[in-house]
Design a protein around this motif. Structure first.
Motif: not given
Length: 139
Positions: A22-23, A25, A34-35, A37, A65
């Motif tokens: 999972t990305v 930030y 980025k999607e 994320s 999200y």
């Protein structure tokens, strides 16, 4: 507990729910996110001092999200359900006051919650009462 430590704990919870890849930030991205994320941030912290050297801290957090374009509404519903069901604890603290708001036009989901903690602000080295002698009668 420092905000950075708490944000890392929130990221760990998100990875437990959505997987290790999972990305996530913790800072704004100049070139966009980025999607799909997540973006995690502390929105507000309040501290109140209490008697006997304690401090009560309330921290509000936001997890956003960002859904990908394909099946965005379905993603928002799925992620919302998983967050509300699985996002219970951050470290030892219970995530309280959870609200989840979806924006299908922006393809975002906004989870907000708060953590409450009570800390000793100073170490108390004084001798504590070890016993109590009582000399009295009852009627």
């Amino acid at each position: 507990m420092m905000d950075r430590d708490t944000i890392e704990e929130i990221a760990q919870v998100l990875q437990q729910i959505f997987g290790e890849d999972t990305v996530i930030y913790a800072e704004n991205q100049p070139n966009g996110f980025k999607e799909p994320s997540f973006y995690v941030r502390n929105t507000y912290t309040n501290a109140d001092y209490e008697l006997a050297g304690y401090q009560f801290i309330k921290q509000n957090f936001q997890v956003i999200y960002f859904a990908s374009e394909e099946n965005a509404n379905e993603q928002l519903v799925d992620v919302s359900n998983k967050l509300l069901a699985g996002f219970q604890y951050v470290g030892q603290d219970l995530a309280l006051g959870k609200t989840c708001t979806a924006d299908s036009m922006e393809r975002t989901l906004d989870l907000q919650f708060f953590l409450q903690r009570r800390y000793a602000t100073e170490e108390d080295d004084s001798e504590k009462m070890k016993g109590l002698d009582y000399n009295g009668r009852t009627k």
